[in-house]
Design an enzyme around this catalytic site. Structure first.
Site, mmCIF file in Angstrom:
data_model
loop_
_atom_site.group_PDB
_atom_site.id
_atom_site.type_symbol
_atom_site.label_atom_id
_atom_site.label_comp_id
_atom_site.label_asym_id
_atom_site.label_seq_id
_atom_site.Cartn_x
_atom_site.Cartn_y
_atom_site.Cartn_z
ATOM 1 N N ASP A 1 17.284 -49.272 -44.273
ATOM 2 C CA ASP A 1 16.514 -48.335 -43.461
ATOM 3 C C ASP A 1 16.410 -48.907 -42.052
ATOM 4 O O ASP A 1 16.535 -50.131 -41.863
ATOM 5 C CB ASP A 1 15.110 -48.123 -44.034
ATOM 6 N N ASP B 1 20.555 -49.104 -38.929
ATOM 7 C CA ASP B 1 20.590 -47.874 -38.132
ATOM 8 C C ASP B 1 21.921 -47.217 -38.468
ATOM 9 O O ASP B 1 22.978 -47.721 -38.100
ATOM 10 C CB ASP B 1 20.505 -48.216 -36.645
ATOM 11 N N VAL B 2 21.884 -46.097 -39.172
ATOM 12 C CA VAL B 2 23.117 -45.521 -39.699
ATOM 13 C C VAL B 2 24.059 -45.016 -38.608
ATOM 14 O O VAL B 2 25.239 -44.755 -38.880
ATOM 15 C CB VAL B 2 22.828 -44.382 -40.705
ATOM 16 N N ASN C 1 21.696 -41.295 -47.752
ATOM 17 C CA ASN C 1 20.481 -40.492 -47.844
ATOM 18 C C ASN C 1 19.732 -40.358 -46.522
ATOM 19 O O ASN C 1 18.987 -39.393 -46.324
ATOM 20 C CB ASN C 1 19.550 -41.099 -48.898
ATOM 21 N N TYR D 1 19.785 -28.781 -37.584
ATOM 22 C CA TYR D 1 19.728 -29.493 -38.856
ATOM 23 C C TYR D 1 20.745 -28.903 -39.838
ATOM 24 O O TYR D 1 21.509 -29.628 -40.478
ATOM 25 C CB TYR D 1 18.320 -29.403 -39.421
ATOM 26 N N LYS E 1 23.945 -30.669 -41.759
ATOM 27 C CA LYS E 1 23.973 -30.756 -43.222
ATOM 28 C C LYS E 1 25.125 -29.937 -43.809
ATOM 29 O O LYS E 1 25.692 -30.303 -44.844
ATOM 30 C CB LYS E 1 22.629 -30.307 -43.805
ATOM 31 N N THR F 1 7.968 -35.209 -49.964
ATOM 32 C CA THR F 1 8.216 -36.520 -49.372
ATOM 33 C C THR F 1 7.530 -36.626 -48.023
ATOM 34 O O THR F 1 7.153 -35.621 -47.415
ATOM 35 C CB THR F 1 9.730 -36.741 -49.152
#
Length: 254
Positions: free
Chosen positions: A39, A65-66, A92, A158, A162, A193
């Site tokens: 994360d 950091d993706v 994820n 978004y 996706k 969440t």
């Protein structure tokens, strides 16, 4: 023997103990795999890994950091050096913005693409390199969204990212099938969440209306998404690739 004994999984966006990433790491660990939680929040993800170790899991953590190639290289090297291999990648980590298109900036677009799409590309690319070297196949699970299947009001950017994850996963599945590397996408609906509630605070009325529209009448629990991810990670899904798994309480069926 647990069904994933001897396997190693790396999961991104796993810091929140009320999130899909952490729930997936916990479930995969219960199934016998060693897990590396990552994360951008280094302290929180270290706490999450510690919580799993306290429950008997073989779990480590590292900051990631993706959107950073350097961070991905470091995280993958860490996983392989610590556990000797990599069998599963769960992409994820994600970011969402709930606002009308005309209220978005070019910087908003770049930010969502960098996390939601570029992050999946970078992680998948590095995982494929490792899995090909190992020569024993592997599983890549990309967490998309119901927003990658149907339009959602005020979430155009978004949904674009996706939707990209959805088709990226299908194309990658075809490319890596000769290597026995499976790639599938999971499309959660509204899930209870921290991520969902943080996004929804921008427009509570809209959030409530979306939740009320779910045929099963409630938000998903993170574990309900994690069960699907864990299945795809395991050899029980050995003939499943290029597929999309919608876990949304019937929302997209309307």
């Amino acid at each position: 023997m647990a069904k994933m004994t001897g396997k190693v999984a790396l999961i991104t966006g796993a810091a929140s103990m009320r999130g899909i990433g952490f729930a997936s790491a916990r479930r995969i660990a219960v199934d016998g795999a060693a897990v590396v939680l990552t994360d951008v929040d280094e302290t929180a993800v270290a706490d999450a890994a510690r919580a799993l170790r306290d429950d008997g899991a073989d779990a480590e953590s590292i900051k990631l950091d993706v959107s950073s190639e350097t961070d991905w290289s470091t995280a993958m090297d860490f996983a392989v050096k610590r556990f000797g291999r990599l069998d599963v990648l769960v992409n994820n980590a994600g970011k969402a913005l709930l606002r009308p298109l005309t209220d978005h900036s070019a910087e908003d677009f770049d930010s969502l693409v960098n996390v939601n799409l570029k992050g999946v590309f970078l992680g998948s690319r590095e995982a494929v390199k490792i899995m090909r070297r190992q020569g024993q196949g592997g599983s890549i699970i990309n967490v998309s969204s119901v927003g990658g299947m149907v339009g959602v009001n005020s979430m155009s950017l978004y949904s674009a990212t996706k939707g990209g994850v959805r088709l990226f996963s299908k194309a990658l599945a075809i490319e890596t099938a000769p290597d026995r590397i499976r790639c599938n996408s999971v499309h959660p609906g509204m899930t209870d969440t921290d991520f969902f509630h943080a996004t929804a605070t921008g427009d509570p009325a809209m959030s409530a209306a979306i939740a009320a529209a779910i045929p099963l009448g409630r938000l998903a629990a993170p574990d309900e998404i994690a069960h699907c991810i864990a299945f795809l990670a395991s050899d029980e899904a050995s003939y499943v690739t290029g597929a999309e798994f919608v876990v949304d309480g019937g929302y997209s069926a309307q």
